[in-house]
Structures are given as C-alpha cells and as structure tokens.
Design a protein around this motif. Sequence first.
Motif, PDB file in Angstrom:
ATOM      1  N   ARG A   1       0.812  -1.223   0.000  1.00  0.00           N
ATOM      2  CA  ARG A   1       0.000   0.000   0.000  1.00  0.00           C
ATOM      3  C   ARG A   1       0.844   1.270   0.000  1.00  0.00           C
ATOM      4  NH1 ARG A   1      -4.491  -0.178   4.313  1.00  0.00           N
ATOM      5  NH2 ARG A   1      -5.120   1.606   3.091  1.00  0.00           N
ATOM      6  N   ARG A   2       2.120   1.151  -0.405  1.00  0.00           N
ATOM      7  CA  ARG A   2       3.019   2.312  -0.462  1.00  0.00           C
ATOM      8  C   ARG A   2       3.556   2.555  -1.847  1.00  0.00           C
ATOM      9  NH1 ARG A   2       7.377   2.830   4.054  1.00  0.00           N
ATOM     10  NH2 ARG A   2       7.852   4.329   2.476  1.00  0.00           N
ATOM     11  N   GLU A   3       3.703   1.501  -2.620  1.00  0.00           N
ATOM     12  CA  GLU A   3       4.303   1.614  -3.939  1.00  0.00           C
ATOM     13  C   GLU A   3       3.467   0.855  -4.954  1.00  0.00           C
ATOM     14  OE1 GLU A   3       8.418   0.429  -4.014  1.00  0.00           O
ATOM     15  OE2 GLU A   3       8.736   1.199  -1.999  1.00  0.00           O
ATOM     16  N   LYS A   4       3.553   1.274  -6.176  1.00  0.00           N
ATOM     17  CA  LYS A   4       2.902   0.584  -7.290  1.00  0.00           C
ATOM     18  C   LYS A   4       3.989   0.153  -8.268  1.00  0.00           C
ATOM     19  CE  LYS A   4      -1.266   1.767  -5.972  1.00  0.00           C
ATOM     20  NZ  LYS A   4      -2.010   0.851  -5.165  1.00  0.00           N
TER      21      LYS A   4
END
Length: 79
Positions: free
Chosen positions: A40-43
């Motif tokens: 939920r911090r990086e894509k």
Amino acid sequence: MRIRLTAGETVLNATLGDNTTARDFASLLPLTLQMNDLLRREKFGHLPRSLTAGGAARSSSPNASTSRLCRPSRPAPRS
C-alpha cells in the motif's frame, strides 16, 4: 521530453531524463500498464520488454514525487 501519465481520473505531467534509457522508454509510448500494489506504499508494473540501461544516472534518494525505473531482481512472468 515531457510526457503525461494517467491513473484513473488523475493526470500527471512528467519529464523524462535526457539519456538512452529515457528515449527507449519513450519509444514504447503510448503504453497502458497493469499496476500492482506493494504494501500500500508503492505501485509497480511490468513493461512489455527490457529497456536499454546505458546512460541513466543512478538515484539514491527517491522521494514521493519521483517515479523510478528499477531493474527487476528476476524476470517478469510471461502472460
């Protein structure tokens, strides 16, 4: 080179660096990627082919407004 990134209804303007890797990336445009979530911090998403790696400066201090191209530690799965 200026490019436009679209994620859902959000549109962002970006500037590609002046190097071989950025020009190789630009040659893939327009491009649609399936993005995956990492903690939920990086894509992240997989490009359709590897990019030329020569000439890109290495960055050691990314921030929230920076997009980065990171070389995968293992080959992307083929679909």
